[in-house]
Design a protein around this motif. Structure first.
Motif, PDB file in Angstrom:
ATOM      1  N   ASP A  45      27.638  26.261  78.301  1.00  0.00           N
ATOM      2  CA  ASP A  45      27.250  25.530  79.705  1.00  0.00           C
ATOM      3  C   ASP A  45      28.119  25.068  80.663  1.00  0.00           C
ATOM      4  OD1 ASP A  45      27.279  23.809  78.231  1.00  0.00           O
ATOM      5  OD2 ASP A  45      25.202  23.605  77.585  1.00  0.00           O
ATOM      6  N   GLN A 109      21.426  17.751  87.776  1.00  0.00           N
ATOM      7  CA  GLN A 109      21.551  19.746  88.284  1.00  0.00           C
ATOM      8  C   GLN A 109      21.069  20.310  88.800  1.00  0.00           C
ATOM      9  OE1 GLN A 109      25.068  21.102  85.932  1.00  0.00           O
ATOM     10  NE2 GLN A 109      25.775  19.081  85.468  1.00  0.00           N
ATOM     11  N   THR A 110      20.933  20.818  89.912  1.00  0.00           N
ATOM     12  CA  THR A 110      20.486  21.719  89.805  1.00  0.00           C
ATOM     13  C   THR A 110      20.951  23.032  89.567  1.00  0.00           C
ATOM     14  OG1 THR A 110      19.240  21.089  91.976  1.00  0.00           O
ATOM     15  CG2 THR A 110      19.321  23.554  92.321  1.00  0.00           C
ATOM     16  N   ARG A 111      21.674  24.168  88.385  1.00  0.00           N
ATOM     17  CA  ARG A 111      22.358  25.204  88.410  1.00  0.00           C
ATOM     18  C   ARG A 111      22.116  26.211  89.098  1.00  0.00           C
ATOM     19  NH1 ARG A 111      24.962  23.220  84.074  1.00  0.00           N
ATOM     20  NH2 ARG A 111      25.444  25.320  83.094  1.00  0.00           N
ATOM     21  N   LEU A 112      22.890  27.135  89.703  1.00  0.00           N
ATOM     22  CA  LEU A 112      22.579  27.920  90.710  1.00  0.00           C
ATOM     23  C   LEU A 112      23.415  29.561  89.754  1.00  0.00           C
ATOM     24  CD1 LEU A 112      22.496  26.957  94.239  1.00  0.00           C
ATOM     25  CD2 LEU A 112      20.658  27.726  92.778  1.00  0.00           C
ATOM     26  N   SER A 115      23.098  28.963  85.688  1.00  0.00           N
ATOM     27  CA  SER A 115      22.261  28.886  85.796  1.00  0.00           C
ATOM     28  C   SER A 115      21.959  29.408  84.008  1.00  0.00           C
ATOM     29  CB  SER A 115      20.753  29.646  85.877  1.00  0.00           C
ATOM     30  OG  SER A 115      21.225  30.710  86.584  1.00  0.00           O
ATOM     31  N   ARG A 116      22.602  30.769  83.946  1.00  0.00           N
ATOM     32  CA  ARG A 116      22.359  31.165  82.474  1.00  0.00           C
ATOM     33  C   ARG A 116      23.540  31.186  81.497  1.00  0.00           C
ATOM     34  NH1 ARG A 116      20.402  35.606  86.986  1.00  0.00           N
ATOM     35  NH2 ARG A 116      23.085  35.767  87.384  1.00  0.00           N
ATOM     36  N   ASP A 205      28.716  34.593  82.170  1.00  0.00           N
ATOM     37  CA  ASP A 205      27.657  35.736  82.767  1.00  0.00           C
ATOM     38  C   ASP A 205      28.774  36.862  83.354  1.00  0.00           C
ATOM     39  OD1 ASP A 205      25.168  36.531  83.986  1.00  0.00           O
ATOM     40  OD2 ASP A 205      25.135  34.771  85.675  1.00  0.00           O
TER      41      ASP A 205
END
Length: 255
Positions: A45, A109-112, A115-116, A205
């Motif tokens: 991650d 963080q804003t995970r884009l 994110s997965r 991903d």
């Protein structure tokens, strides 16, 4: 079917160097035959400093994050995964570390793109679809190629190689070309010094990369796609190949 506890071991190129593969195999052996626990091998991650990481997600959705797990921690982890009393099973203590230890890393963080990564099985197309995977492709195919390019232009999507060139400009140029066939080349070689940005996506991903390539191919009119992967990125290549095979099996892509 009764809900199971998901045990996710994050195995990526970074965590392999500190024993994540061995941790995963030890857990697989210890949990063999236990129908109440499902073992998932995921990608990293991005918190490589905490590797190997093991996430335990109980049926209610509560997550326990175990960081820097070693083989010596496996007996204690198994004890809490398969306890003698229900109270322990509902609230298993951490082996070491915990979600709070990584708060300073994840909270801002804003995970884009990632994110997965670290939470789904990269070898499962069904998990990707269940996590809204390929919905972007479905949306793109409902529009004209020109509208897709305009959407990318409006979004301000930039390249990630360092020059930050607008993606839509490249797509426009390819769309305007008069010659066929057209080819889409996905540069995942990571030729820039010290960069490992592509491996996290390919390892954690991979269907996201395939979905993006399919959208780009549709928008540009490309009939064939090549994915260029560093010769030393063995795990990336393995997981991309698996994703391609599964996408072919459901007729998302051709040969």
């Amino acid at each position: 079917m009764a809900a199971t506890t998901r045990v996710i071991v994050q195995v990526g190129h970074c965590s392999q160097s500190v024993g994540a593969t061995q941790v995963a195999e030890a857990l697989r052996s210890a949990l063999s035959g236990n129908t109440g626990v499902s073992l998932i091998i995921a990608g990293c991650d991005g918190a490589c400093f905490a590797a190997p990481q093991v996430l335990v997600i109980n049926p209610s959705g509560d997550t326990q994050r175990h960081t820097n797990v070693s083989l010596d921690d496996i007996p204690a982890l198994i004890e809490f995964l398969i306890p003698d009393n229900t109270a322990q099973q509902q609230h298993p203590p951490l082996v070491k570390g915990g979600s709070g230890d990584l708060a300073s890393f994840f909270v801002p963080q804003t995970r884009l793109l990632l994110s997965r990564c670290g939470s789904i099985d990269p070898s499962s197309i069904n998990e990707y679809i269940a996590a809204s995977g390929y919905s972007g492709l479905n949306t793109a195919l409902s529009q004209s190629p020109e509208d897709v390019i305009q959407t990318v232009m409006d979004a301000g999507l930039l390249g990630r190689g360092g020059a930050y060139f607008p993606a839509a400009r490249k797509w426009q140029g390819a769309r305007a070309a008069n010659d066929d066939p057209r080819y889409l080349v996905v540069n995942a070689e990571e030729g820039e010094p010290g960069l490992f940005k592509d491996r996290h996506i390919m390892e954690g991903d991979p269907h996201q990369l395939l979905e993006g390539a399919l959208i780009a191919a549709y928008a540009t009119g490309a009939s064939q796609t090549y994915i260029y992967i560093n010769a030393e990125a063995h795990l990336s290549a393995q997981r991309i190949e698996t994703a391609i095979r599964h996408a072919q099996e459901v007729d998302l892509i051709g040969d």
